[in-house]
Design an enzyme around this catalytic site. Structure first.
Site, PDB file in Angstrom:
ATOM      1  N   CYS A  96       0.810  -1.229   0.000  1.00  0.00           N
ATOM      2  CA  CYS A  96       0.000   0.000   0.000  1.00  0.00           C
ATOM      3  C   CYS A  96       0.839   1.273   0.000  1.00  0.00           C
ATOM      4  O   CYS A  96       0.314   2.357  -0.248  1.00  0.00           O
ATOM      5  CB  CYS A  96      -0.952  -0.007   1.181  1.00  0.00           C
ATOM      6  SG  CYS A  96      -1.986  -1.463   1.164  1.00  0.00           S
ATOM      7  N   HIS A 135      -3.308   6.735   2.689  1.00  0.00           N
ATOM      8  CA  HIS A 135      -3.721   5.471   2.073  1.00  0.00           C
ATOM      9  C   HIS A 135      -5.062   5.063   2.673  1.00  0.00           C
ATOM     10  O   HIS A 135      -5.241   5.089   3.890  1.00  0.00           O
ATOM     11  CB  HIS A 135      -2.663   4.394   2.332  1.00  0.00           C
ATOM     12  CG  HIS A 135      -3.173   3.018   2.064  1.00  0.00           C
ATOM     13  ND1 HIS A 135      -3.743   2.689   0.858  1.00  0.00           N
ATOM     14  CD2 HIS A 135      -3.252   1.907   2.843  1.00  0.00           C
ATOM     15  CE1 HIS A 135      -4.148   1.425   0.912  1.00  0.00           C
ATOM     16  NE2 HIS A 135      -3.855   0.935   2.101  1.00  0.00           N
ATOM     17  N   ASN A 184     -10.090  -0.626   0.091  1.00  0.00           N
ATOM     18  CA  ASN A 184      -8.628  -0.520   0.079  1.00  0.00           C
ATOM     19  C   ASN A 184      -8.118  -0.980  -1.292  1.00  0.00           C
ATOM     20  O   ASN A 184      -8.217  -2.156  -1.621  1.00  0.00           O
ATOM     21  CB  ASN A 184      -8.079  -1.403   1.206  1.00  0.00           C
ATOM     22  CG  ASN A 184      -6.558  -1.380   1.296  1.00  0.00           C
ATOM     23  OD1 ASN A 184      -5.876  -0.933   0.379  1.00  0.00           O
ATOM     24  ND2 ASN A 184      -6.027  -1.879   2.391  1.00  0.00           N
TER      25      ASN A 184
HETATM   26  N1  ACO Z   1     -17.868  -9.788   9.309  1.00  0.00           N
HETATM   27  C1  ACO Z   1     -18.271 -10.082  10.551  1.00  0.00           C
HETATM   28  N2  ACO Z   1     -17.407 -10.436  11.547  1.00  0.00           N
HETATM   29  C2  ACO Z   1     -16.099 -10.463  11.236  1.00  0.00           C
HETATM   30  C3  ACO Z   1     -15.623 -10.163   9.941  1.00  0.00           C
HETATM   31  C4  ACO Z   1     -16.568  -9.820   8.940  1.00  0.00           C
HETATM   32  N3  ACO Z   1     -16.210  -9.494   7.696  1.00  0.00           N
HETATM   33  N4  ACO Z   1     -14.261 -10.256   9.925  1.00  0.00           N
HETATM   34  C5  ACO Z   1     -13.899 -10.617  11.175  1.00  0.00           C
HETATM   35  N5  ACO Z   1     -15.005 -10.742  11.969  1.00  0.00           N
HETATM   36  C6  ACO Z   1     -15.061 -11.101  13.380  1.00  0.00           C
HETATM   37  C7  ACO Z   1     -13.832 -11.848  13.852  1.00  0.00           C
HETATM   38  O1  ACO Z   1     -13.930 -13.228  13.589  1.00  0.00           O
HETATM   39  C8  ACO Z   1     -13.837 -11.541  15.338  1.00  0.00           C
HETATM   40  O2  ACO Z   1     -14.775 -12.390  15.958  1.00  0.00           O
HETATM   41  P1  ACO Z   1     -14.469 -13.009  17.423  1.00  0.00           P
HETATM   42  O3  ACO Z   1     -14.367 -11.813  18.338  1.00  0.00           O
HETATM   43  O4  ACO Z   1     -15.665 -13.877  17.689  1.00  0.00           O
HETATM   44  O5  ACO Z   1     -13.173 -13.758  17.302  1.00  0.00           O
HETATM   45  C9  ACO Z   1     -14.385 -10.106  15.400  1.00  0.00           C
HETATM   46  O6  ACO Z   1     -15.077  -9.895  14.149  1.00  0.00           O
HETATM   47  C10 ACO Z   1     -13.323  -9.041  15.578  1.00  0.00           C
HETATM   48  O7  ACO Z   1     -12.254  -9.272  14.665  1.00  0.00           O
HETATM   49  P2  ACO Z   1     -10.983  -8.352  14.627  1.00  0.00           P
HETATM   50  O8  ACO Z   1     -10.032  -8.900  13.593  1.00  0.00           O
HETATM   51  O9  ACO Z   1     -10.461  -8.154  16.005  1.00  0.00           O
HETATM   52  O10 ACO Z   1     -11.624  -6.972  14.102  1.00  0.00           O
HETATM   53  P3  ACO Z   1     -10.971  -5.561  14.018  1.00  0.00           P
HETATM   54  O11 ACO Z   1     -11.724  -4.617  14.841  1.00  0.00           O
HETATM   55  O12 ACO Z   1      -9.471  -5.612  14.207  1.00  0.00           O
HETATM   56  O13 ACO Z   1     -11.240  -5.158  12.490  1.00  0.00           O
HETATM   57  C11 ACO Z   1     -10.001  -5.019  10.426  1.00  0.00           C
HETATM   58  C12 ACO Z   1     -10.677  -5.935  11.454  1.00  0.00           C
HETATM   59  C13 ACO Z   1     -11.079  -4.158   9.795  1.00  0.00           C
HETATM   60  C14 ACO Z   1      -9.347  -5.900   9.386  1.00  0.00           C
HETATM   61  C15 ACO Z   1      -8.960  -4.108  11.116  1.00  0.00           C
HETATM   62  O14 ACO Z   1      -8.145  -4.871  11.964  1.00  0.00           O
HETATM   63  C16 ACO Z   1      -8.062  -3.371  10.134  1.00  0.00           C
HETATM   64  O15 ACO Z   1      -8.487  -2.516   9.392  1.00  0.00           O
HETATM   65  N6  ACO Z   1      -6.761  -3.672  10.156  1.00  0.00           N
HETATM   66  C17 ACO Z   1      -5.732  -2.921   9.404  1.00  0.00           C
HETATM   67  C18 ACO Z   1      -5.775  -3.133   7.926  1.00  0.00           C
HETATM   68  C19 ACO Z   1      -4.645  -2.352   7.292  1.00  0.00           C
HETATM   69  O16 ACO Z   1      -4.335  -1.245   7.677  1.00  0.00           O
HETATM   70  N7  ACO Z   1      -3.970  -2.920   6.365  1.00  0.00           N
HETATM   71  C20 ACO Z   1      -2.781  -2.233   5.861  1.00  0.00           C
HETATM   72  C21 ACO Z   1      -2.789  -1.957   4.496  1.00  0.00           C
HETATM   73  S1  ACO Z   1      -3.327  -3.295   3.473  1.00  0.00           S
HETATM   74  C22 ACO Z   1      -2.001  -3.697   2.426  1.00  0.00           C
HETATM   75  O17 ACO Z   1      -0.872  -3.380   2.623  1.00  0.00           O
HETATM   76  C23 ACO Z   1      -2.331  -4.606   1.252  1.00  0.00           C
END
Ligand code: ACO
Length: 328
Positions: free
Chosen positions: A109, A250, A280
């Site tokens: 990214c 980003h 993204n």
């Molecule tokens: N729908 C419903 N529930 C979901 C989903 C979904 N799509 N995805 C995960 N969950 C559930 C999980 O299983 C978990 O359930 P549990 O508590 O029963 O175990 C719960 O939701 C919470 O999951 P987390 O992974 O802790 O959720 P979080 O609040 O961290 O959000 C996210 C996830 C949106 C991916 C976030 O962590 C994020 O944006 N991370 C950074 C992404 C990023 O910046 N990437 C960098 C650039 S990308 C690149 O370089 C290609």
């Protein structure tokens, strides 16, 4: 930066569409990411086709022909071909130009800022005068559509810019700041089909050729790094956040963007947010967001842009530059 262009494929995939594909909900996706829709390329469209459309627009808006370019850089993590040829070579071919250096940058990214920084170095060293930089991604081809933790995040698209030498100091890129730390290599990874685990039936069965992400851990490092690298860059150049016309981060996640903007003391009017519409799009997200404010008529000559990105590797980068179109 002389010009900006972008391209998004026609097909729109909504959160409601995703509800029919995996166990998720519009409410969860909106609350956790701010994403409502993303665009998906057709089977006939490769990454280079998306990049080509953005590049043609950026060239046209700079009043240039493809032949005027003396370096073409494409940032991508979803190249047309595994290993070779580069997507930059495919874009050059489709633009009808030859005998011009063309190369890909793989910095996830942060790719567009890495490309911008490379263009700056080539121009300042006198090795190039007019550089076409492209960020293009068909992430839908490397996303595991059965993995709800990642498939809701990504979209396809491309952005491009012409960066050219200038005698006018006020038109030049002010500074870029890029960096990386490979100790986080497995937080965001496509583990299969590289040389560590070459393509095999087992790799394909495990779906290891698709993006895997430790989302929560990535989130924490992203917020801290995105804030710190911008603070460093602003301080180094004696620029304060109120001098920034537009902050173009980003577009990974609305929660990350607002946390970083708040930490930097930037207001809502300064922040460019497109993650709700496009999701993204990795290396394409920053030029697509710049294009958005350009097409809305908000981006004017001399406006000061602050770019900030973070991605797999981990890589990160920021840049301060004025928008310097050839025409007002
Ligand atoms: N729908 C419903 N529930 C979901 C989903 C979904 N799509 N995805 C995960 N969950 C559930 C999980 O299983 C978990 O359930 P549990 O508590 O029963 O175990 C719960 O939701 C919470 O999951 P987390 O992974 O802790 O959720 P979080 O609040 O961290 O959000 C996210 C996830 C949106 C991916 C976030 O962590 C994020 O944006 N991370 C950074 C992404 C990023 O910046 N990437 C960098 C650039 S990308 C690149 O370089 C290609």
């Amino acid at each position: 930066m002389r010009s900006i262009g972008a391209y998004v494929p026609k097909k729109v995939l909504t959160n409601e569409d995703l509800e029919k594909m995996v166990d998720t909900s519009d409410e969860w996706i909106t609350k956790r990411t701010g994403i409502k829709t993303r665009h998906i390329a057709s089977e006939e469209e490769n990454t280079s086709d998306l990049g080509l459309e953005a590049a043609k627009l950026a060239l046209k808006r700079a009043g240039l022909e493809a032949e005027d370019i003396d370096l073409l850089i494409c940032a991508t993590i979803s190249p047309d071909y595994f290993c070779m040829p580069s997507t930059a070579c495919m874009i050059a071919k489709k633009l009808g130009i030859a005998n011009v250096p063309a190369m890909d940058i793989s910095a996830a990214c942060s790719g567009f800022i890495y490309a911008l920084s490379t263009a700056k170095a080539y121009i300042e060293s006198g090795m190039a005068k007019t550089v076409l930089i492209v960020g293009a991604e068909k992430l839908s081809a490397i996303v595991d559509w059965s993995d709800r933790t990642t498939c809701i995040l990504f979209g396809d698209g491309a952005g491009a810019a012409v960066v050219a030498a200038t005698d006018k100091k006020e038109e030049a890129i002010i500074d870029t700041n890029i960096s990386a730390d490979g100790k986080f290599y497995d937080y965001l990874i496509t583990p299969g089909c590289g040389t560590e685990r070459p393509c095999s039936e087992e790799v394909l069965k495990e779906r290891a050729c698709f993006i895997k992400m430790k989302g929560n851990e990535t989130f924490k490092v992203a917020v801290k790094t995105l804030t710190n690298d911008v603070k460093e860059l602003l301080e180094k150049n004696g620029i304060s956040s109120e001098h920034i016309t537009y902050f173009v981060p980003h577009q990974a996640n609305y929660r990350i963007l607002s946390a970083v903007a708040n930490a930097l003391g930037l207001n809502e009017k300064q922040c460019v947010i497109t993650v709700d519409k496009y999701g993204n799009t990795s290396s394409a997200s920053i030029p697509m967001a710049i294009n958005e404010i350009f097409e809305e008529g908000k981006l004017k000559k001399g406006d000061l842009l602050l770019l900030d990105a973070f991605g797999g590797g981990f890589t990160w980068g920021s840049a301060i530059l004025p928008f310097s179109p050839t025409t007002p």
